[in-house]
Design a protein around this motif. Sequence first.
Motif, PDB file in Angstrom:
ATOM      1  N   ASP A  11       0.809  -1.215   0.000  1.00  0.00           N
ATOM      2  CA  ASP A  11       0.000   0.000   0.000  1.00  0.00           C
ATOM      3  C   ASP A  11       0.846   1.270   0.000  1.00  0.00           C
ATOM      4  N   SER A  12       2.024   1.214   0.588  1.00  0.00           N
ATOM      5  CA  SER A  12       2.881   2.396   0.670  1.00  0.00           C
ATOM      6  C   SER A  12       3.685   2.643  -0.607  1.00  0.00           C
ATOM      7  N   ILE A  13       3.960   1.593  -1.378  1.00  0.00           N
ATOM      8  CA  ILE A  13       4.905   1.757  -2.489  1.00  0.00           C
ATOM      9  C   ILE A  13       4.338   1.527  -3.874  1.00  0.00           C
ATOM     10  N   PHE A  14       3.103   1.041  -4.001  1.00  0.00           N
ATOM     11  CA  PHE A  14       2.614   0.665  -5.331  1.00  0.00           C
ATOM     12  C   PHE A  14       2.592   1.835  -6.301  1.00  0.00           C
ATOM     13  N   TYR A  48      14.859   3.415  -1.874  1.00  0.00           N
ATOM     14  CA  TYR A  48      13.903   4.071  -0.979  1.00  0.00           C
ATOM     15  C   TYR A  48      13.264   2.983  -0.134  1.00  0.00           C
ATOM     16  N   ILE A  49      13.120   3.249   1.159  1.00  0.00           N
ATOM     17  CA  ILE A  49      12.547   2.276   2.074  1.00  0.00           C
ATOM     18  C   ILE A  49      11.597   2.993   3.024  1.00  0.00           C
ATOM     19  N   THR A  50      10.468   2.388   3.301  1.00  0.00           N
ATOM     20  CA  THR A  50       9.514   3.041   4.188  1.00  0.00           C
ATOM     21  C   THR A  50      10.117   3.185   5.587  1.00  0.00           C
ATOM     22  N   GLU A  51       9.749   4.263   6.270  1.00  0.00           N
ATOM     23  CA  GLU A  51      10.295   4.543   7.602  1.00  0.00           C
ATOM     24  C   GLU A  51      10.020   3.402   8.578  1.00  0.00           C
ATOM     25  N   LYS A  52       8.825   2.850   8.508  1.00  0.00           N
ATOM     26  CA  LYS A  52       8.474   1.747   9.410  1.00  0.00           C
ATOM     27  C   LYS A  52       9.390   0.547   9.192  1.00  0.00           C
ATOM     28  N   LEU A  53       9.616   0.206   7.947  1.00  0.00           N
ATOM     29  CA  LEU A  53      10.477  -0.930   7.630  1.00  0.00           C
ATOM     30  C   LEU A  53      11.924  -0.635   7.996  1.00  0.00           C
ATOM     31  N   ALA A  54      12.369   0.588   7.738  1.00  0.00           N
ATOM     32  CA  ALA A  54      13.743   0.966   8.080  1.00  0.00           C
ATOM     33  C   ALA A  54      13.992   0.856   9.577  1.00  0.00           C
ATOM     34  N   ALA A  55      12.980   1.159  10.385  1.00  0.00           N
ATOM     35  CA  ALA A  55      13.126   1.049  11.835  1.00  0.00           C
ATOM     36  C   ALA A  55      13.387  -0.394  12.256  1.00  0.00           C
ATOM     37  N   GLU A  56      12.869  -1.330  11.488  1.00  0.00           N
ATOM     38  CA  GLU A  56      13.081  -2.748  11.782  1.00  0.00           C
ATOM     39  C   GLU A  56      14.416  -3.258  11.244  1.00  0.00           C
ATOM     40  N   LEU A  57      15.016  -2.519  10.325  1.00  0.00           N
ATOM     41  CA  LEU A  57      16.249  -2.968   9.662  1.00  0.00           C
ATOM     42  C   LEU A  57      17.445  -2.075   9.967  1.00  0.00           C
ATOM     43  N   GLN A  74      14.924   6.931   3.529  1.00  0.00           N
ATOM     44  CA  GLN A  74      13.642   6.605   4.140  1.00  0.00           C
ATOM     45  C   GLN A  74      12.540   7.516   3.612  1.00  0.00           C
ATOM     46  N   ILE A  75      11.375   6.907   3.368  1.00  0.00           N
ATOM     47  CA  ILE A  75      10.207   7.646   2.921  1.00  0.00           C
ATOM     48  C   ILE A  75       9.031   7.302   3.829  1.00  0.00           C
ATOM     49  N   PRO A  76       8.069   8.210   3.969  1.00  0.00           N
ATOM     50  CA  PRO A  76       6.898   7.889   4.786  1.00  0.00           C
ATOM     51  C   PRO A  76       6.070   6.798   4.128  1.00  0.00           C
ATOM     52  N   GLY A  77       5.417   6.008   4.959  1.00  0.00           N
ATOM     53  CA  GLY A  77       4.489   5.000   4.465  1.00  0.00           C
ATOM     54  C   GLY A  77       3.073   5.502   4.594  1.00  0.00           C
ATOM     55  N   ILE A  78       2.112   4.622   4.383  1.00  0.00           N
ATOM     56  CA  ILE A  78       0.714   5.046   4.464  1.00  0.00           C
ATOM     57  C   ILE A  78       0.302   5.376   5.891  1.00  0.00           C
ATOM     58  N   ALA A  79       1.055   4.892   6.860  1.00  0.00           N
ATOM     59  CA  ALA A  79       0.737   5.176   8.259  1.00  0.00           C
ATOM     60  C   ALA A  79       1.118   6.601   8.659  1.00  0.00           C
TER      61      ALA A  79
END
Length: 105
Positions: A11-14, A48-57, A74-79
């Motif tokens: 949903d964040s990257i499509f 580019y990686i969503t901020e939420k995912l980057a926090a996990e990695l 890092q880029i913002p996600g849908i959240a």
Amino acid sequence: MYKIAVLGDYDSIFGFAALGLDTFTVQTREEAAEKLHQLAQGGYGIIYITEKLAAELTHEIEKYQEQVTPAIIQIPGIAGNTGAGVTGVKKSVEQAVGSDIIFGS
């Protein structure tokens, strides 16, 4: 020529596919870590990686911070925006330039 990838939840990257960027959806932290390493070794200059995912990695991303490529941004996600992406860019600029160029922050 380097390629550009976007990594995160669907949903964040499509929408980035419409811009001609290569998008990679992941479901788990382990899958994301493996895909990040594949992209880094696969000729991608910018990831580019969503901020939420980057926090996990965090640990995996740190492995590439001293390298010229890939640039992991890092880029913002849908959240929503957590501010981590802006903080990361600010830190990179401070390292490159030697001072904070954003006044009032």
